[in-house]
Enzyme design. Structure first.
Site, PDB file in Angstrom:
ATOM      1  N   ASP A  48       0.839  -1.198   0.000  1.00  0.00           N
ATOM      2  CA  ASP A  48       0.000   0.000   0.000  1.00  0.00           C
ATOM      3  C   ASP A  48       0.875   1.249   0.000  1.00  0.00           C
ATOM      4  O   ASP A  48       2.089   1.179   0.185  1.00  0.00           O
ATOM      5  CB  ASP A  48      -1.026  -0.022   1.135  1.00  0.00           C
ATOM      6  CG  ASP A  48      -0.421  -0.102   2.516  1.00  0.00           C
ATOM      7  OD1 ASP A  48       0.809  -0.004   2.652  1.00  0.00           O
ATOM      8  OD2 ASP A  48      -1.183  -0.252   3.478  1.00  0.00           O
ATOM      9  N   VAL A  49       0.269   2.394  -0.240  1.00  0.00           N
ATOM     10  CA  VAL A  49       1.009   3.650  -0.431  1.00  0.00           C
ATOM     11  C   VAL A  49       1.967   3.948   0.725  1.00  0.00           C
ATOM     12  O   VAL A  49       3.123   4.309   0.484  1.00  0.00           O
ATOM     13  CB  VAL A  49       0.034   4.823  -0.696  1.00  0.00           C
ATOM     14  CG1 VAL A  49       0.759   6.157  -0.704  1.00  0.00           C
ATOM     15  CG2 VAL A  49      -0.694   4.612  -2.019  1.00  0.00           C
TER      16      VAL A  49
END
Length: 189
Positions: A48-49
């Site tokens: 994820d980011v």
């Protein structure tokens, strides 16, 4: 003539989307912004980011499917809020209840241990400073990969994740890759 597939290791930096196309059309950094990957390149799994670390990429769908299977361990170094004890480490090893797709889910057993002397460069976005209390680092190794699973696991035992870095997939390790660095390799299997 058989197509020659290409394979890459990437140290995904914090803030990068693990995709080549941004469906939200927001100004975010995508994988293709980091390197001139060949057409048809796909990320094997995602980070994820706010997560960092080892991301494998390939042009071979069969290799991607094999590595995403539960036969391959994924190891993460996780900085958590507070000083985690062996009691919580044991809970992580046995499996904890997390939410997944709107339902309760018990994670499969995992490997987990406390880490000492973890030395990663500062992240581009500072996490916090000592005024907010102590932190600790743990290693968690899983074979499944539910959405934000490691973050949910640490939260389930009362220690929210502050920083998450994937350091290994199967036998492939992050080693000395620097944040944002891409290395082409002859094979991933």
């Amino acid at each position: 003539m058989t197509k020659k597939h290409r394979h890459f290791l990437l140290y995904k930096p914090w803030g990068v989307i693990s995709q080549f196309i941004n469906p939200a059309k927001r100004k975010k950094i995508l994988l293709g912004d980091l390197y001139n990957f060949p057409e048809g390149t796909m990320a094997i799994g995602r980070l994820d980011v706010p997560s960092e670390g080892l991301l494998l990429l390939t042009t071979d769908g069969k290799v991607s499917a094999t590595i995403r299977s539960t036969k391959f361990e994924k190891e993460y170094y996780v900085q958590v809020d507070g000083i985690i004890s062996n009691t919580e480490i044991e809970k992580l090893k046995k499996g904890v209840e997390i939410g997944f797709n709107g339902k309760k889910y018990i994670t499969k057993s995992a490997k987990a241990s406390l880490l000492k002397n973890v030395n990663f460069p500062e992240r581009s976005q500072k996490i916090r400073d000592e005024r907010h209390g102590p932190t600790s680092w743990i290693s968690i190794t899983i074979t499944e990969g539910k959405f934000r699973q490691v973050r949910k696991m640490t939260a389930a035992v009362g220690f929210p994740t502050l920083r998450l870095i994937r350091v290994r997939i199967g036998n492939i390790q992050l080693q000395n890759l620097q944040s944002g660095e891409v290395v082409e390799v002859p094979s991933l299997l």
